[in-house]
Design a protein around this motif. Structure first.
Motif, PDB file in Angstrom:
ATOM      1  N   VAL A   4      -1.183  -4.783  -4.068  1.00 58.29           N
ATOM      2  CA  VAL A   4      -0.371  -5.765  -3.007  1.00 58.29           C
ATOM      3  C   VAL A   4      -1.940  -6.290  -2.627  1.00 58.29           C
ATOM      4  O   VAL A   4      -2.964  -6.062  -1.613  1.00 58.29           O
ATOM      5  CB  VAL A   4       0.465  -5.484  -1.813  1.00 58.29           C
ATOM      6  CG1 VAL A   4       0.871  -6.274  -1.470  1.00 58.29           C
ATOM      7  CG2 VAL A   4       1.515  -3.934  -2.418  1.00 58.29           C
ATOM      8  N   VAL A  41       2.353  -9.899   0.000  1.00 57.93           N
ATOM      9  CA  VAL A  41       3.738  -9.997   0.342  1.00 57.93           C
ATOM     10  C   VAL A  41       4.207 -11.284   0.614  1.00 57.93           C
ATOM     11  O   VAL A  41       4.099 -11.560   1.138  1.00 57.93           O
ATOM     12  CB  VAL A  41       4.269  -8.877   1.604  1.00 57.93           C
ATOM     13  CG1 VAL A  41       5.616  -8.452   1.766  1.00 57.93           C
ATOM     14  CG2 VAL A  41       3.463  -7.411   1.337  1.00 57.93           C
ATOM     15  N   TYR A  70       5.088  -8.751  -4.589  1.00 57.39           N
ATOM     16  CA  TYR A  70       4.608  -9.583  -3.772  1.00 57.39           C
ATOM     17  C   TYR A  70       3.601  -9.694  -5.041  1.00 57.39           C
ATOM     18  O   TYR A  70       3.844  -9.607  -6.166  1.00 57.39           O
ATOM     19  CB  TYR A  70       4.221  -7.685  -2.650  1.00 57.39           C
ATOM     20  CG  TYR A  70       3.662  -6.824  -4.433  1.00 57.39           C
ATOM     21  CD1 TYR A  70       2.463  -5.895  -5.395  1.00 57.39           C
ATOM     22  CD2 TYR A  70       4.849  -5.777  -4.694  1.00 57.39           C
ATOM     23  CE1 TYR A  70       2.203  -5.967  -5.695  1.00 57.39           C
ATOM     24  CE2 TYR A  70       4.941  -5.330  -5.537  1.00 57.39           C
ATOM     25  CZ  TYR A  70       2.895  -4.930  -6.406  1.00 57.39           C
ATOM     26  OH  TYR A  70       3.330  -4.154  -7.078  1.00 57.39           O
ATOM     27  N   ASP A  75      -0.440  -9.702  -6.659  1.00 60.20           N
ATOM     28  CA  ASP A  75      -1.462  -8.317  -7.031  1.00 60.20           C
ATOM     29  C   ASP A  75      -3.051  -9.210  -6.807  1.00 60.20           C
ATOM     30  O   ASP A  75      -2.650 -10.285  -6.567  1.00 60.20           O
ATOM     31  CB  ASP A  75      -1.618  -7.945  -8.132  1.00 60.20           C
ATOM     32  CG  ASP A  75      -1.569  -8.318  -9.244  1.00 60.20           C
ATOM     33  OD1 ASP A  75      -1.899  -9.255  -9.378  1.00 60.20           O
ATOM     34  OD2 ASP A  75      -1.348  -8.462 -10.496  1.00 60.20           O
TER      35      ASP A  75
END
Length: 86
Positions: A41, A44, A63, A65
């Motif tokens: 993550v 978010v 979310y 990456d």
């Protein structure tokens, strides 16, 4: 007969335009839930608000990456809005 052939050719030509797949950059990755799932993550985007809901309710986390790919994680969570909770 020529009109039928012309109409069929036009249908094939327009169908191939709509059959093209969207670019891969907009594909959303749906993560699997389970124990010890590693989530990469970076940011978010959104999460489900479970305030006011009682019992086990479905929730979702969206979310990005570290490669700026969008992920969606569906999971179950205990709501915090039960009237008989202390």
């Amino acid at each position: 007969m020529k009109l039928f052939a012309l109409g069929f050719a036009a249908l094939l030509a327009t169908g191939s335009v709509f059959a093209a797949a969207p670019p891969a950059a907009t594909d959303v990755i749906h993560d699997k839930t389970g124990f010890f799932v590693h989530l990469d993550v970076a940011k978010v985007l959104s999460s489900t608000d479970t305030y006011g809901q009682c019992g086990i309710v479905p929730a979702q986390l969206k979310y990005l990456d570290h490669q700026d790919r969008e992920h969606v994680l569906d999971y179950q969570v205990q709501g915090i809005g039960c009237a008989n909770d202390n």
